[in-house]
Design an enzyme around this catalytic site. Structure first.
Site, short mmCIF file in Angstrom:
data_model
loop_
_atom_site.label_atom_id
_atom_site.label_comp_id
_atom_site.label_asym_id
_atom_site.label_seq_id
_atom_site.Cartn_x
_atom_site.Cartn_y
_atom_site.Cartn_z
N ASN A 76 -25.97 -7.55 6.06
CA ASN A 76 -25.14 -6.56 6.74
C ASN A 76 -23.70 -6.54 6.27
O ASN A 76 -22.83 -5.98 6.95
CB ASN A 76 -25.19 -6.79 8.26
CG ASN A 76 -26.62 -6.89 8.75
OD1 ASN A 76 -27.04 -7.95 9.19
ND2 ASN A 76 -27.38 -5.82 8.63
N VAL A 84 -18.27 -4.60 6.62
CA VAL A 84 -19.22 -5.16 7.58
C VAL A 84 -19.95 -4.04 8.29
O VAL A 84 -19.34 -3.11 8.80
CB VAL A 84 -18.47 -6.02 8.62
CG1 VAL A 84 -19.41 -6.49 9.71
CG2 VAL A 84 -17.81 -7.21 7.95
N CYS A 85 -21.27 -4.14 8.33
CA CYS A 85 -22.09 -3.23 9.10
C CYS A 85 -22.35 -3.93 10.43
O CYS A 85 -23.23 -4.75 10.54
CB CYS A 85 -23.41 -2.95 8.39
SG CYS A 85 -24.56 -1.95 9.34
N LEU A 86 -21.54 -3.65 11.39
CA LEU A 86 -21.62 -4.35 12.65
C LEU A 86 -21.67 -3.32 13.77
O LEU A 86 -20.68 -2.67 14.07
CB LEU A 86 -20.40 -5.26 12.79
CG LEU A 86 -20.41 -6.30 13.88
CD1 LEU A 86 -21.64 -7.20 13.78
CD2 LEU A 86 -19.16 -7.16 13.80
#
Length: 183
Positions: A76, A84-86
């Protein structure tokens, strides 16, 4: 809290007063680096990352932008940009959250529980699903190679502008001749 700028200042001060090392990028209080340690009992334990944080003008009503400066192998996190894929930060952010939450809850959760079904790093996601042992080795290899105390210093130098890097290189030759001042 009446204005976003007061809240931003208060959240930043709260982060600085916690156990995190914070380094301002410029004179404003909207961009800064935070030293982040991999969570205990995770594949990332022992790793240290420099995290770039950018606060939008509408913070805390709009989420901060978070990115890893030095490399990390994670499904991620984009390997090249560090983005960041959050989900919590990007989609479900609430003004109830603050910067300390990002570093004490959101990022540790991201590293402890990677989501291979929503990847920014397809190679890491595929390896995690296909061959978990090799995935774990690769994570540890990246920690050894890119996430040591000396790496966060090197990562900072890479992000400096050319002017900052070259000031010392172009020191006047008069300086070398000058010697010690008279007593």
């Amino acid at each position: 809290m009446s204005s976003p700028s007061k809240r931003r200042d208060m959240d930043l001060m709260k982060l600085m007063m916690s156990d995190y090392k914070v380094e301002m990028i410029n004179d404003g209080m909207q961009e800064f680096f935070v030293e982040f340690h991999g969570p205990k009992d995770s594949l990332y334990q022992g790793g240290i990352w420099k995290i770039r944080v950018e606060l939008p003008d509408a913070y805390p009503y709009k989420s901060p932008s978070i990115g890893f400066v030095n490399k990390i192998f994670h499904p991620n996190v984009d390997e090249m940009s560090g983005s960041v894929c959050l989900d919590v930060i990007n989609q479900t952010w609430s003004p109830m959250f603050d910067l300390v939450n990002v570093f004490e809850v959101f990022l540790p959760q991201l590293l402890l529980y990677p989501n291979a079904s929503d990847p920014l790093n397809g190679d890491a996601a595929a390896l995690m699903m296909r061959d978990h042992a090799t995935y774990e080795e690769r994570v540890k290899e990246y920690c050894e190679k890119y996430a040591k105390p000396e790496d966060i210093g090197a990562a900072q130098e890479e992000s400096s502008s050319d002017d900052e890097l070259s000031e010392d290189d172009y020191a006047s030759s008069d300086d070398a001749i000058a010697g010690q001042p008279d007593p």
